[in-house]
Design an enzyme around this catalytic site. Structure first.
Site, mmCIF file in Angstrom:
data_model
loop_
_atom_site.group_PDB
_atom_site.id
_atom_site.type_symbol
_atom_site.label_atom_id
_atom_site.label_comp_id
_atom_site.label_asym_id
_atom_site.label_seq_id
_atom_site.Cartn_x
_atom_site.Cartn_y
_atom_site.Cartn_z
ATOM 1 N N CYS A 19 0.820 -1.209 0.000
ATOM 2 C CA CYS A 19 0.000 0.000 0.000
ATOM 3 C C CYS A 19 0.861 1.271 0.000
ATOM 4 O O CYS A 19 1.993 1.265 0.480
ATOM 5 C CB CYS A 19 -0.925 0.084 1.205
ATOM 6 S SG CYS A 19 -1.836 -1.425 1.521
ATOM 7 N N ARG A 38 2.889 0.532 -5.379
ATOM 8 C CA ARG A 38 2.805 -0.175 -4.104
ATOM 9 C C ARG A 38 1.529 -0.995 -3.962
ATOM 10 O O ARG A 38 1.348 -1.705 -2.981
ATOM 11 C CB ARG A 38 2.898 0.824 -2.949
ATOM 12 C CG ARG A 38 4.148 1.666 -2.978
ATOM 13 C CD ARG A 38 4.164 2.648 -1.850
ATOM 14 N NE ARG A 38 4.367 1.977 -0.589
ATOM 15 C CZ ARG A 38 5.553 1.688 -0.075
ATOM 16 N NH1 ARG A 38 6.640 2.049 -0.706
ATOM 17 N NH2 ARG A 38 5.660 1.068 1.064
ATOM 18 N N TRP A 46 -2.819 -2.596 -1.533
ATOM 19 C CA TRP A 46 -2.532 -3.962 -1.925
ATOM 20 C C TRP A 46 -3.093 -4.802 -0.782
ATOM 21 O O TRP A 46 -2.597 -4.754 0.345
ATOM 22 C CB TRP A 46 -1.030 -4.180 -2.076
ATOM 23 C CG TRP A 46 -0.695 -5.545 -2.603
ATOM 24 C CD1 TRP A 46 -0.775 -5.970 -3.895
ATOM 25 C CD2 TRP A 46 -0.219 -6.662 -1.840
ATOM 26 N NE1 TRP A 46 -0.385 -7.278 -3.987
ATOM 27 C CE2 TRP A 46 -0.037 -7.732 -2.752
ATOM 28 C CE3 TRP A 46 0.070 -6.874 -0.499
ATOM 29 C CZ2 TRP A 46 0.418 -8.979 -2.342
ATOM 30 C CZ3 TRP A 46 0.525 -8.121 -0.096
ATOM 31 C CH2 TRP A 46 0.693 -9.162 -1.021
ATOM 32 N N ASN A 69 -0.333 1.469 6.012
ATOM 33 C CA ASN A 69 0.447 0.546 5.184
ATOM 34 C C ASN A 69 1.118 -0.424 6.151
ATOM 35 O O ASN A 69 1.731 0.004 7.125
ATOM 36 C CB ASN A 69 1.484 1.351 4.391
ATOM 37 C CG ASN A 69 2.539 0.462 3.769
ATOM 38 O OD1 ASN A 69 2.267 -0.680 3.414
ATOM 39 N ND2 ASN A 69 3.751 0.979 3.644
ATOM 40 N N GLY A 70 1.006 -1.725 5.890
ATOM 41 C CA GLY A 70 1.625 -2.702 6.783
ATOM 42 C C GLY A 70 0.580 -3.642 7.363
ATOM 43 O O GLY A 70 -0.503 -3.793 6.806
ATOM 44 N N GLU A 122 14.181 -16.947 -13.926
ATOM 45 C CA GLU A 122 13.694 -15.580 -14.119
ATOM 46 C C GLU A 122 12.722 -15.531 -15.318
ATOM 47 O O GLU A 122 11.701 -14.849 -15.284
ATOM 48 C CB GLU A 122 14.881 -14.633 -14.318
ATOM 49 C CG GLU A 122 14.563 -13.236 -14.804
ATOM 50 C CD GLU A 122 13.696 -12.401 -13.867
ATOM 51 O OE1 GLU A 122 13.324 -12.874 -12.777
ATOM 52 O OE2 GLU A 122 13.358 -11.272 -14.257
ATOM 53 N N LYS A 180 8.926 -14.276 -15.020
ATOM 54 C CA LYS A 180 8.446 -13.148 -15.838
ATOM 55 C C LYS A 180 7.190 -13.548 -16.589
ATOM 56 O O LYS A 180 6.215 -12.813 -16.639
ATOM 57 C CB LYS A 180 9.562 -12.775 -16.811
ATOM 58 C CG LYS A 180 9.813 -11.367 -17.120
ATOM 59 C CD LYS A 180 10.567 -10.515 -16.168
ATOM 60 C CE LYS A 180 10.114 -10.506 -14.750
ATOM 61 N NZ LYS A 180 11.035 -9.872 -13.841
ATOM 62 N N GLU A 213 4.112 -14.070 -14.171
ATOM 63 C CA GLU A 213 3.554 -12.913 -13.473
ATOM 64 C C GLU A 213 2.789 -11.966 -14.392
ATOM 65 O O GLU A 213 1.852 -11.313 -13.956
ATOM 66 C CB GLU A 213 4.608 -12.156 -12.664
ATOM 67 C CG GLU A 213 5.609 -11.384 -13.448
ATOM 68 C CD GLU A 213 6.625 -10.667 -12.563
ATOM 69 O OE1 GLU A 213 6.264 -10.164 -11.502
ATOM 70 O OE2 GLU A 213 7.807 -10.609 -12.964
ATOM 71 N N HIS A 241 15.252 -35.805 -13.774
ATOM 72 C CA HIS A 241 14.926 -36.254 -12.409
ATOM 73 C C HIS A 241 13.468 -35.974 -12.060
ATOM 74 O O HIS A 241 13.113 -35.960 -10.881
ATOM 75 C CB HIS A 241 15.866 -35.585 -11.403
ATOM 76 C CG HIS A 241 17.297 -35.946 -11.631
ATOM 77 N ND1 HIS A 241 17.797 -37.200 -11.389
ATOM 78 C CD2 HIS A 241 18.328 -35.227 -12.142
ATOM 79 C CE1 HIS A 241 19.078 -37.242 -11.722
ATOM 80 N NE2 HIS A 241 19.416 -36.050 -12.183
ATOM 81 N N LYS A 258 4.508 -3.479 -6.733
ATOM 82 C CA LYS A 258 5.918 -3.261 -7.058
ATOM 83 C C LYS A 258 6.803 -3.357 -5.823
ATOM 84 O O LYS A 258 7.947 -3.771 -5.905
ATOM 85 C CB LYS A 258 6.045 -1.877 -7.710
ATOM 86 C CG LYS A 258 7.413 -1.556 -8.243
ATOM 87 C CD LYS A 258 7.692 -2.327 -9.502
ATOM 88 C CE LYS A 258 9.118 -2.130 -10.000
ATOM 89 N NZ LYS A 258 9.555 -3.267 -10.808
HETATM 90 C C1 F6R Z 1 9.345 -9.754 -10.407
HETATM 91 C C2 F6R Z 1 9.682 -8.795 -9.379
HETATM 92 C C3 F6R Z 1 9.735 -9.274 -7.975
HETATM 93 C C4 F6R Z 1 10.789 -8.484 -7.178
HETATM 94 C C5 F6R Z 1 10.721 -8.871 -5.695
HETATM 95 C C6 F6R Z 1 11.770 -8.150 -4.880
HETATM 96 O O1 F6R Z 1 9.364 -9.179 -11.675
HETATM 97 O O2 F6R Z 1 9.871 -7.637 -9.637
HETATM 98 O O3 F6R Z 1 9.979 -10.641 -7.899
HETATM 99 O O4 F6R Z 1 12.052 -8.749 -7.697
HETATM 100 O O5 F6R Z 1 9.446 -8.582 -5.197
HETATM 101 O O6 F6R Z 1 11.586 -6.774 -4.945
HETATM 102 P P1 F6R Z 1 12.764 -5.782 -4.617
HETATM 103 O O7 F6R Z 1 13.792 -5.938 -5.675
HETATM 104 O O8 F6R Z 1 12.132 -4.418 -4.628
HETATM 105 O O9 F6R Z 1 13.301 -6.157 -3.271
#
Ligand code: F6R
Length: 606
Positions: free
Chosen positions: A2, A27, A74, A98-99, A479, A483, A486, A502, A601
């Site tokens: 949030c 956020r 969020w 927030n939290g 990764e 990607k 998500e 395996h 984010k």
């Molecule tokens: C995926 C992504 C997340 C962040 C993770 C850590 O695309 O962005 O997996 O990498 O939430 O976030 P930070 O880097 O802000 O600690």
């Protein structure tokens, strides 16, 4: 997670609150709301979903108060409905949070027994009732908040306004970031300085346990014991211009295309280009004698850290332990005295990463962080910061931050290698030269994306997608899968190519695409054998490689031809095709690429 904002203004603040919230949508974007004090009464507007829904609401039913708070959510406790949207309020007080209030159940039960009626499923509502309860007992607003804070457990940032008070706003911070902004006769609050950038560049960061009383004349800050404290105001570097998409359809596309430039900026920070050597800040311990490096992070940042492990072990010959932050923090990992712990984080606010940092600090580790937001909590709590110069990353799926994290870690690995005598100066210069090639190698890949559009057209019909890679390409396989899932919501998994036999090989049939990250390196022939195992079972192989397509020795569904880079820099260069595959698949599937469902984010909850 949030985002929260507050404005103690001299004119109607609703539109400025929305403007500030727009900068905080990274956020969370499940719902949004604002509340203001108008003619002594609290008024509020809330809307489910994105901020634009709240904006429409405000056009129909404006709010005119000069003091107000806002929130973009969020969801943690309670579904993302309008009823659960912040601000929460009673006739006396309105709160954005927030939290997580961890003891909200106990508080709720106690308050319900005292006659309070809860309307929402949120933890935050307990804060509203507690403050109201204290005020009903006769306390003034400031004392009621003080009494309330003593009863809260968990992690929170709070902004609070009161009916009948148009020269008062309160703030509290424990575990979630909060910044006070100083204006001309106006005061501001925000989850970060970017939210406040259009209004002021003079900010004060609250510290853990602080609470503050804001009026038009300024802010009085108190520490967790309740004693008044001085917290310096500093100049924020946050940019007032809300970054736009330029001529790209999505922030993610723009950020993928910015990579040549931001990787160059990051390299310029760590390399003496003229001399061809690496220079990193003093980490405050003797790099030549550190017994072990511990790396921790979450999600994409963790995969960057995993590549970092391969590099540090290879070039510096020092053992590296790596774990996901949410695991490392709870498993009471023994840490060697005098060790170095590195935390990787774009936002610098990720709750699990921050908690693990504190665990490592308590256990005698020197703390380095690779962060994109230099004013973040993780940066501020580190002994040394290794910045990434990616600039603001708005798309929820990390792209340019990832490649800049890799760039910073690559430079660090070389510096560590030199400090330990594991590589000589000639090797350092040769590898620095390879790093300097990376921006051009990436730029060349971004000139034509038509093959990704064609591939995406096939991938969007899949049920499951597998990604394979060996050695340094293994983290990239994971990764790539992250990607894709998500932003396209397709199920995908990344495996070490050698692990295929395996178990995961059972998944392969004629319709499962298997995307193989296969640069020509020392492990290429082994990866080719794994591709043949897939081909033998009818799998649809997409090979990302600088080898020509015949080298696979089997039928390929697609071949993404890569430039030939050094095996050291391959992980940075090969990040681009996996980003483009995910991006184009999501675009064709019509998902919300920049703000995919259920995500945010910055993840400031456990
Ligand atoms: C995926 C992504 C997340 C962040 C993770 C850590 O695309 O962005 O997996 O990498 O939430 O976030 P930070 O880097 O802000 O600690």
């Amino acid at each position: 997670m949030c985002g929260i904002v507050g404005i103690l203004g001299t004119k109607p603040v609703a539109l400025d609150l929305v403007d500030a919230l727009r900068r905080l949508e990274y956020r969370g974007y499940d719902s949004a709301g604002i509340a203001t004090v108008e003619n002594g009464r609290l008024g509020r507007r809330r809307a489910e979903g994105k901020l634009r829904n709240l904006e429409h609401r405000l056009v129909e039913e404006p709010l005119k108060g000069h003091v107000g708070i806002g929130h973009t959510r969020w969801a943690t406790h309670g579904r993302p409905t309008e009823r659960n949207a912040h601000p929460h309020m009673s006739p006396r007080v309105s709160v954005v949070h927030n939290g997580i209030i961890e003891n909200f159940r106990e508080l709720r039960e106690a308050l319900t027994a005292k006659g309070h009626v809860f309307e929402t499923e949120t933890d935050t509502e307990a804060v509203v009732h507690l403050i109201t309860h204290e005020m009903d007992k006769g306390l003034g607003p400031v004392d009621a908040v003080k009494a309330t804070l003593k009863q809260l457990e968990g992690a929170f940032a709070l902004a609070i306004i009161f009916a009948g008070q148009d020269n008062l706003m309160m703030a509290a911070r424990l575990g979630s970031p909060l910044v006070i902004g100083h204006g001309e006769g106006e005061m501001y609050l925000g989850s970060d300085a970017i939210a406040l950038a259009p209004f002021t560049d003079t900010v004060t960061y609250l510290e853990e346990g602080d609470f503050a009383v804001l009026s038009h004349n300024g802010a009085q800050v108190f520490d967790k014991s309740g004693a008044p404290v001085e917290r310096n105001a500093v100049k924020s570097q946050a940019n007032a211009l809300l970054v736009d998409k330029g001529n790209h359809r999505h922030f993610m596309a723009k950020e993928i295309h910015e990579q040549p430039e931001v990787i160059s900026h990051t390299l310029a920070h760590y390399l003496d280009m003229a001399d061809g050597t690496v220079r990193i800040p003093d980490v405050g311990i003797d790099l030549a004698t550190i017994p072990r490096v511990t790396i921790s992070a979450c999600g994409t940042a963790y995969y960057a850290g995993l590549v970092g492990k391969y590099w540090i072990e290879r070039f510096a010959r020092v053992p590296v332990e790596i774990d996901i932050a949410s695991e490392l923090r709870y498993r009471e990992a023994p840490l060697p005295p005098g060790g170095l712990a590195i935390f990787v984080s774009q936002s610098g606010e990720t709750a699990d990463t921050l908690a693990t940092l504190r665990y490592c600090k308590e256990n005698g580790q020197r703390i380095a962080s690779v962060v994109n937001v230099r004013t973040s909590t993780i940066a501020r709590e580190s002994d040394v910061v290794l910045p990434t110069l990616a600039g603001p990353e708005i798309g929820v799926a990390s792209t340019k931050a990832f490649t800049c994290q890799l760039t910073a870690l690559a430079c660090f690995a070389l510096a560590l290698g030199r400090a330990r005598g594991a590589i000589d100066e000639a090797t350092e210069r040769a590898l620095v030269k390879e790093l300097m090639e990376v921006p051009r190698q990436i730029a060349n890949q971004l000139t034509d994306e038509s093959q990704y559009e064609a591939l995406a057209h096939q991938l969007m019909k899949s049920r499951d997608v597998l990604y394979l890679g060996r050695g340094q390409s293994y983290p990239l396989a994971m990764e790539g899968a992250l990607k894709l899932k998500e932003i396209s919501y397709l199920h995908a998994e990344g495996y070490a190519a050698g692990e295929l036999k395996h178990g995961p090989i059972a998944l392969i049939d004629e319709i499962v695409p298997v995307i193989v990250v296969a640069p020509v390196d020392a492990l290429f022939d082994k990866t080719v054998s794994n591709m043949q195992e897939v081909a033998a079972r009818g799998g649809q192989i997409v090979m990302i490689s600088n080898a020509d397509e015949n080298s696979a020795g089997c039928q390929l569904a697609a071949h993404i031809a890569m430039p030939t880079a050094h095996d050291f820099t391959n992980p940075i260069v090969y990040a681009v095709p996996i980003q483009l595959i995910a991006y184009h698949t999501a675009v064709q599937m019509g998902t919300d690429v920049d703000q995919p469902r259920n995500l945010a984010k910055s993840v400031t909850v456990e």
